[in-house]
Design an enzyme around this catalytic site. Structure first.
Site, mmCIF file in Angstrom:
data_model
loop_
_atom_site.group_PDB
_atom_site.id
_atom_site.type_symbol
_atom_site.label_atom_id
_atom_site.label_comp_id
_atom_site.label_asym_id
_atom_site.label_seq_id
_atom_site.Cartn_x
_atom_site.Cartn_y
_atom_site.Cartn_z
ATOM 1 N N CYS A 56 -2.546 4.321 5.729
ATOM 2 C CA CYS A 56 -3.200 4.274 4.713
ATOM 3 C C CYS A 56 -3.698 3.024 4.092
ATOM 4 C CB CYS A 56 -2.506 5.003 3.445
ATOM 5 S SG CYS A 56 -3.272 4.951 1.871
ATOM 6 N N TRP A 57 -4.820 2.696 3.641
ATOM 7 C CA TRP A 57 -5.394 1.347 3.276
ATOM 8 C C TRP A 57 -5.067 1.135 1.848
ATOM 9 C CZ3 TRP A 57 -10.700 -0.902 2.456
ATOM 10 C CH2 TRP A 57 -10.924 -2.362 2.849
ATOM 11 N N GLU A 58 -4.543 2.188 1.128
ATOM 12 C CA GLU A 58 -4.525 1.983 -0.465
ATOM 13 C C GLU A 58 -6.178 1.781 -1.130
ATOM 14 O OE1 GLU A 58 -1.270 -0.495 -2.004
ATOM 15 O OE2 GLU A 58 0.203 1.005 -1.236
#
Lengths: 147, 640
Positions: free
Chosen positions: A47-49
């Site tokens: 997840c890259w946020e």
């Protein structure tokens, strides 16, 4: 767990065939658990946020908890995105709260006209792209030939 | 074999990807396709509204030349890029993007992107080439124009959530692409007269600094998995600058942007002893002349000076945010009201910089109780990435435009259609095209437009549909779906679906690749240092990995995508290792250091290092190609 889903708020997008978060996640991470009818992030370490699931959720059920392997606990950044601006609430570990509001676009949603209102060009063999030279604000496209 | 329906889509132009370059290609192609009665098909593995490297948003546009105001010339930009890349750049390609990029930025503004303006209505510059924007919805706005162009009057169609695995070939010509839906069991065959690749760069080829959840917080997005490099390599295209990886220096761990701090706020970075490596290590730059003397100092040399501090144990390195903000606010110190207003404005600008494009960094500041006007924050070199922009340069070797060639370049750099690779009918833009650095979001969009117009011209002049044998499609389908079959046939042999002697899951495969690259090809734990013997060992280990890629297993469609993404990464890795091995010098010490060839060798290596994979013989060819100029060469400050 980067993005996570609050089960009290998630309604599985009313059991449509896919949820809003599943539709938007650029990394194909958000999925709907058919048994509970709640969404979840299936691989938090990818997840890259990017917050796209947070911004799109119609019930504000998706939030982000900073990466546990380097972020001290207790802070959050929460967006409220409207059609022309975004309001951020940033909560510090020590309890301090800051709010910021930024514009996000100057036109109505859906109204972007491809040529931007610039006159278009008709010569498939010229170096000019379809809105040029008008969109350059110049009389002609730069070329070594014309020099 | 897994029972997937096969859907065959025939189109004129096939655009692969959905990011900035692909959206530029779509909006341009739609116009010319409509005029010429052609069809355009765009395929994105995600949702176009929020796909690609700008999915989160951006806080600046990093390429704007300012031609209409006479601020800079096309040549100024070419000089800047060539110097930053230590002399190795394709001037024709950089000039082509530079002459069109302002046009694209003006379109963004018309479409609805808020660009900061000063009191006179002029764009607010972050630096010489950079504009400040309110860019939370940058990608949404750009995607909207692309969709409005493509979906008008049946000109085009868009497939979302379809993952492209590789090329479809008709002899020496690219004939389209094959892939599968990550939402239902459908195998797709896209047959096209021309194919435009814009599927981004590559992240997670090297081991990242973070080891847990934070692995996803790469500087470039984790969904950039080397698909452009794989596609072009497997089509047999010549590749360039595969050694020129990019390592950005960013705020440590969350990788928040530093551009606004260095350029707009004029901040310094200092080590634990208060020393400024840019000052204290100035003499080191003399080892890298003439490029050590150019202004601005090349990004990789700035990196290198900071890395030397870190390696000498002088860390942490801090961005002196409090000092920078104070210096700006001090201009208002005699007017308490104006001072307070300025401080508030600077605080908001500092936070927006992160909230627009790296929200994690805002969380990290809040979680560490950091207020930038009061406390410094650490910066560090990230892990290596493959990107055709910024100060990276990896990608396919493509033709330049005819009208930007000199006598010296035209026989080497021009072969018919702008941005066409050495494979007929295969066009590249954004991170897919090489040796044309510093294109960023705006230049990638402009390059997508350039490539799309050229591709439509190619189709008009070569209007034949390729032919693909039915057995070729069946063979590709079986190969692409094999990880599902491998899982299905073997998973009952153990009680844990992830541990099985007959297969390997994509995540462990990725970790194995990252460990090889990290330790042998100059990753973070090797302090970006390698040598011939280490690189040769990397190739041995990569050969085992390639054999084992046939034993990848996927339990579902998501894992099937992950399997192929990691195969794509592995090919990017091999092209990189082979090219670092080929170039027997150290040219970009802030990206990697060849310990056995520790200095710049301009006499022998002032050339492009190109490579080509031959799918028929399964062999690699390495080639040096000359660096030629379209403008008279100038090295600013090179004469001491």
């Amino acid at each position: 767990m980067p993005s996570y889903v609050n089960p009290d708020k998630c309604d599985g997008c009313k059991a449509q065939d896919k949820t809003a978060c599943q539709y938007i996640c650029p990394n194909d991470l958000m999925v709907l658990d058919k048994a509970t009818n709640k969404a979840y992030n299936r691989d938090v370490s990818m997840c890259w946020e990017c917050y796209n699931c947070v911004k799109i959720c119609p019930t504000q059920a998706v939030e982000v908890r900073g990466y546990a392997d380097f972020v001290p606990m207790g802070a959050s950044a929460t967006p409220m995105r409207s059609t022309d601006s975004i309001l951020w609430t940033v909560t510090f570990r020590n309890g301090m709260i800051k709010r910021f509001k930024f514009p996000i676009r100057t036109t109505a949603e859906g109204t972007a006209v491809p040529d931007g209102g610039f006159p278009t060009d008709d010569d498939l063999s010229s170096p000019a792209l379809f809105t040029e030279p008008a969109s350059l604000g110049l009389p002609a496209v730069f070329s070594l030939r014309s020099q | 074999m897994a029972n997937f329906e096969t859907v065959v889509v025939e189109t004129d132009l096939l655009i692969l990807g959905g990011g900035m370059a692909a959206c530029g290609a779509a909006v341009e192609a739609a116009y010319w396709a409509k005029k010429n009665g052609l069809k355009v098909t765009l395929v994105d593995k995600a949702a176009v509204d929020r796909s690609g490297a700008v999915a989160m948003g951006l806080s600046a546009i990093n390429q704007y030349v300012g031609l209409r105001d006479g601020a800079n010339t096309v040549k100024d930009y070419v000089d800047y890029v060539r110097n930053d890349l230590m002399g190795i750049t394709r001037e024709d390609l950089v000039a082509n993007i530079a002459r069109h990029v302002d046009s694209t930025v003006h379109l963004f503004e018309q479409w609805g992107l808020p660009i900061w303006k000063d009191e006179n209505g002029a764009y607010v510059h972050e630096g010489r080439w950079q504009l400040m924007i309110n860019g939370e919805s940058y990608k949404v706005v750009v995607a909207e124009a692309a969709k409005n162009g493509l979906l008008q009057d049946g000109v085009g169609q868009i497939f979302e959530r379809v993952f492209i695995v590789g090329p479809l070939l008709d002899g020496d010509r690219c004939a389209g692409a094959v892939g599968f839906s990550v939402r239902d069991e459908t195998f797709y065959v896209f047959k096209a007269k021309a194919t435009l690749v814009a599927m981004g760069g590559a992240v997670h080829v090297f081991k990242p600094r973070s080891s847990g959840e934070g692995m996803g917080r790469a500087w470039y997005p984790p969904w950039n998995s080397g698909s452009s490099a794989y596609f072009t390599l497997k089509a047999g295209a010549e590749m360039t600058c595969q050694e020129v990886r990019f390592i950005p220096v960013r705020f440590k761990d969350a990788y928040g942007p530093v551009g606004a701090w260095f350029l707009l706020f004029k901040s310094r970075a200092t080590n634990s002893q208060g020393g400024n490596y840019m000052v204290e290590r100035k003499s080191e730059l003399e080892k890298w002349v003439p490029y050590g003397r150019v202004k601005p100092i090349p990004a990789n040399l700035r990196n290198y000076l900071g890395m030397l501090d870190t390696m000498e144990g002088k860390g942490p390195i801090y961005m002196r945010t409090e000092e920078a903000i104070q210096a700006i606010a001090d201009n208002f110190k005699d007017d308490p009201k104006a001072y307070k207003k300025k401080m508030k404005e600077l605080e908001s600008e500092a936070w927006e910089d992160f909230l627009d494009m790296t929200i994690s960094q805002a969380i990290l500041w809040a979680a560490s109780n950091v207020q930038p006007e009061e406390r410094s924050s650490e910066i560090a070199a990230a892990e290596p990435y493959f990107i055709g922009s910024h100060s990276g340069a990896s990608g396919a070797w493509v033709s330049g435009p005819e009208d930007l060639q000199s006598e010296a370049t035209k026989s080497e750099y021009f072969w018919g259609y702008a941005n066409m690779s050495t494979v007929t009918g295969l066009f590249c833009a954004g991170d897919a095209s090489g040796a044309s650095s510093h294109k960023f979001s705006s230049g990638s969009h402009a390059e997508g437009r350039i490539a799309a117009k050229a591709a439509i011209k190619y189709i008009v002049e070569n209007n034949t549909l390729p032919s693909i044998a039915a057995e070729t499609m069946e063979r590709l389908k079986a190969e692409i779906l094999r990880p599902l079959d491998t899982y299905e046939q073997n998973h009952r042999a153990t009680t844990d679906p992830d541990v099985n002697p007959n297969y390997m899951k994509p995540k462990m495969f990725m970790f194995r690749l990252q460990k090889i690259m990290d330790e042998y090809a100059g990753g973070i734990t090797a302090q970006f240092t390698t040598n011939k013997a280490l690189l040769e060992r990397a190739l041995e280990l990569l050969a085992f990995l390639k054999e084992d890629s046939e034993k990848l297993a996927a339990a579902n469609l998501h894992e099937l995508m992950r399997c192929w993404e990691n195969v794509h990464r592995m090919w990017q890795a091999e092209a990189h290792v082979r090219t670092v091995l080929f170039r027997e010098e150290t040219r970009w010490p802030g990206y990697y250091f060849r310990a056995d060839k520790p200095s710049l060798d301009d006499e022998n290596w002032h050339v492009f290092a190109n490579c080509k994979y031959d799918p028929n013989t399964n062999s690699w060819q390495m080639m040096a190609k000359p660096v030629q100029h379209i403008f008279e060469q100038e090295l600013a400050g090179a004469k001491a």
